[in-house]
Enzyme design. Structure first.
Site, short mmCIF file in Angstrom:
data_model
loop_
_atom_site.label_atom_id
_atom_site.label_comp_id
_atom_site.label_asym_id
_atom_site.label_seq_id
_atom_site.Cartn_x
_atom_site.Cartn_y
_atom_site.Cartn_z
N HIS A 1 -1.15 -1.13 -4.39
CA HIS A 1 -2.45 -0.88 -3.73
C HIS A 1 -2.54 0.63 -3.44
O HIS A 1 -1.74 1.18 -2.70
CB HIS A 1 -2.56 -1.70 -2.45
CG HIS A 1 -3.88 -1.57 -1.76
ND1 HIS A 1 -5.00 -2.27 -2.14
CD2 HIS A 1 -4.26 -0.81 -0.70
CE1 HIS A 1 -6.02 -1.95 -1.36
NE2 HIS A 1 -5.60 -1.06 -0.47
N SER B 1 0.85 -1.20 0.00
CA SER B 1 0.00 0.00 0.00
C SER B 1 0.88 1.24 0.00
O SER B 1 1.63 1.49 0.95
CB SER B 1 -0.91 0.02 1.23
OG SER B 1 -1.47 1.30 1.36
N MET C 1 -9.13 8.26 -0.31
CA MET C 1 -10.00 8.63 0.83
C MET C 1 -10.55 10.03 0.61
O MET C 1 -9.84 10.92 0.12
CB MET C 1 -9.18 8.61 2.12
CG MET C 1 -8.49 7.30 2.39
SD MET C 1 -7.52 7.39 3.90
CE MET C 1 -6.70 5.79 3.85
N MET D 1 -11.56 -5.72 4.96
CA MET D 1 -10.81 -4.82 5.84
C MET D 1 -10.55 -5.50 7.18
O MET D 1 -11.48 -5.96 7.85
CB MET D 1 -11.60 -3.52 6.08
CG MET D 1 -11.78 -2.64 4.87
SD MET D 1 -10.25 -2.21 4.01
CE MET D 1 -9.29 -1.44 5.32
N ASP E 1 -4.78 3.76 -2.11
CA ASP E 1 -5.89 4.06 -1.21
C ASP E 1 -6.42 5.46 -1.42
O ASP E 1 -5.71 6.44 -1.19
CB ASP E 1 -5.42 3.92 0.25
CG ASP E 1 -5.17 2.47 0.61
OD1 ASP E 1 -6.13 1.68 0.55
OD2 ASP E 1 -4.02 2.12 0.95
N HIS F 1 -8.34 1.24 -4.25
CA HIS F 1 -9.31 1.01 -3.17
C HIS F 1 -9.98 2.34 -2.85
O HIS F 1 -9.37 3.21 -2.25
CB HIS F 1 -8.52 0.44 -1.97
CG HIS F 1 -9.33 0.25 -0.73
ND1 HIS F 1 -8.75 0.03 0.51
CD2 HIS F 1 -10.68 0.23 -0.51
CE1 HIS F 1 -9.69 -0.12 1.42
NE2 HIS F 1 -10.87 0.01 0.83
N MET G 1 -12.22 4.56 -0.81
CA MET G 1 -12.91 4.75 0.47
C MET G 1 -13.62 6.09 0.39
O MET G 1 -13.26 7.05 1.07
CB MET G 1 -11.88 4.71 1.61
CG MET G 1 -11.37 3.31 1.90
SD MET G 1 -9.83 3.31 2.82
CE MET G 1 -8.69 3.39 1.45
C1 DX5 Z 1 -6.43 1.57 5.34
C2 DX5 Z 1 -6.00 1.27 3.95
C3 DX5 Z 1 -4.89 0.32 3.88
C4 DX5 Z 1 -3.63 0.75 4.58
C5 DX5 Z 1 -2.98 -0.49 5.10
O1 DX5 Z 1 -7.58 2.32 5.31
O2 DX5 Z 1 -7.07 0.74 3.19
O3 DX5 Z 1 -4.62 -0.10 2.55
O4 DX5 Z 1 -2.75 1.46 3.76
O5 DX5 Z 1 -1.88 -0.12 5.84
P1 DX5 Z 1 -1.17 -1.10 6.86
O6 DX5 Z 1 -0.72 -2.29 6.08
O7 DX5 Z 1 -0.05 -0.28 7.40
O8 DX5 Z 1 -2.19 -1.47 7.92
ZN ZN Z 2 -6.58 -0.19 1.21
#
Ligand code: DX5
Ligand code: ZN
Length: 215
Positions: A32, A7, A36, A136, A34, A65, A67
């Protein structure tokens, strides 16, 4: 062998080129990414513009991903930015089936992400339409949180649902994945490991990725 999806949330944004080079030369399979919006989750991260930069920086799969609320408004932008996989949250989508059809019509693999409190049985009537479940294992919004142990039961339940129906749906585990807990995550039936802090805060990210890949 599991698919390893570091990520980029935990990457060094002052030196992204080096982190991308490291990932490209490593055994990592997917980026990956993320996204948000400060509404669905209490944080704001990257958007289509940065996805486009990552797309140019790698030939690996860009696993996005979302969110965010109302993800349907952004699916086309993420396609144009170069996303290969697009996951939306079940909790953000009253018309999930429509969202999934839109993602597939745009030519991307479709994923559904589920928060820790959402039962995997809620996926029952969408499972045959999707390519990926992003389970998750922390509450979404931040990297570096602790893995929620009950996720292991959810992985087993989901693996059973997928296998009983003879489907090919990835089970991706997102949040708190470590070198220590990864083996039990895989043994429970997951096949994609997202790892942010575990990779990027490690002294040797390349060998950490290799360690996860060997499981
Ligand atoms: C959290 C994200 C994850 C995050 C995971 O909301 O969706 O992808 O980056 O990070 P780690 O592996 O550090 O928990
Ligand atoms: Zn994620």
């Amino acid at each position: 062998m599991p698919i390893i999806a570091p990520s980029l949330l935990s990457a060094n944004y002052l030196n992204l080129e080096a982190d991308c080079k490291m990932l490209n030369e490593s055994e990592a399979d997917w980026y990956h990414l993320d996204v948000m919006d400060g509404r669905f989750v209490p944080n704001i991260s990257l958007g289509p513009m940065l996805v486009e930069f990552f797309r140019k920086a790698t030939a690996k799969v860009c696993d996005v991903h979302l969110m965010i609320e109302e993800p349907g408004n952004f699916a086309e932008q993420f396609k144009n930015a170069g996303a290969d996989n697009l996951s939306v949250h079940i909790e953000a989508c009253p018309h999930l089936h429509r969202n999934i059809q839109q993602i597939k019509a745009l030519g991307m693999k479709a994923g559904v992400a589920v928060n820790p409190h959402t039962p995997v049985s809620d996926l029952s009537d969408i499972l045959h339409d999707i390519d990926l479940v992003c389970l998750m294992s922390v509450n979404p919004g931040f990297g570096g949180q602790k893995f929620i142990p009950y996720t292991i039961d959810k992985i087993r339940q989901l693996r059973k649902m997928i296998d009983e129906r003879g489907l090919q749906v990835h089970i991706e585990i997102d949040g708190g994945v470590t070198v220590e807990n990864a083996a039990s995550i895989i043994a429970s039936g997951a096949d994609v490991l997202v790892a942010g802090n575990t990779v990027f805060k490690s002294a040797d990210p390349t060998s950490t990725i290799a360690q996860l890949k060997k499981l």
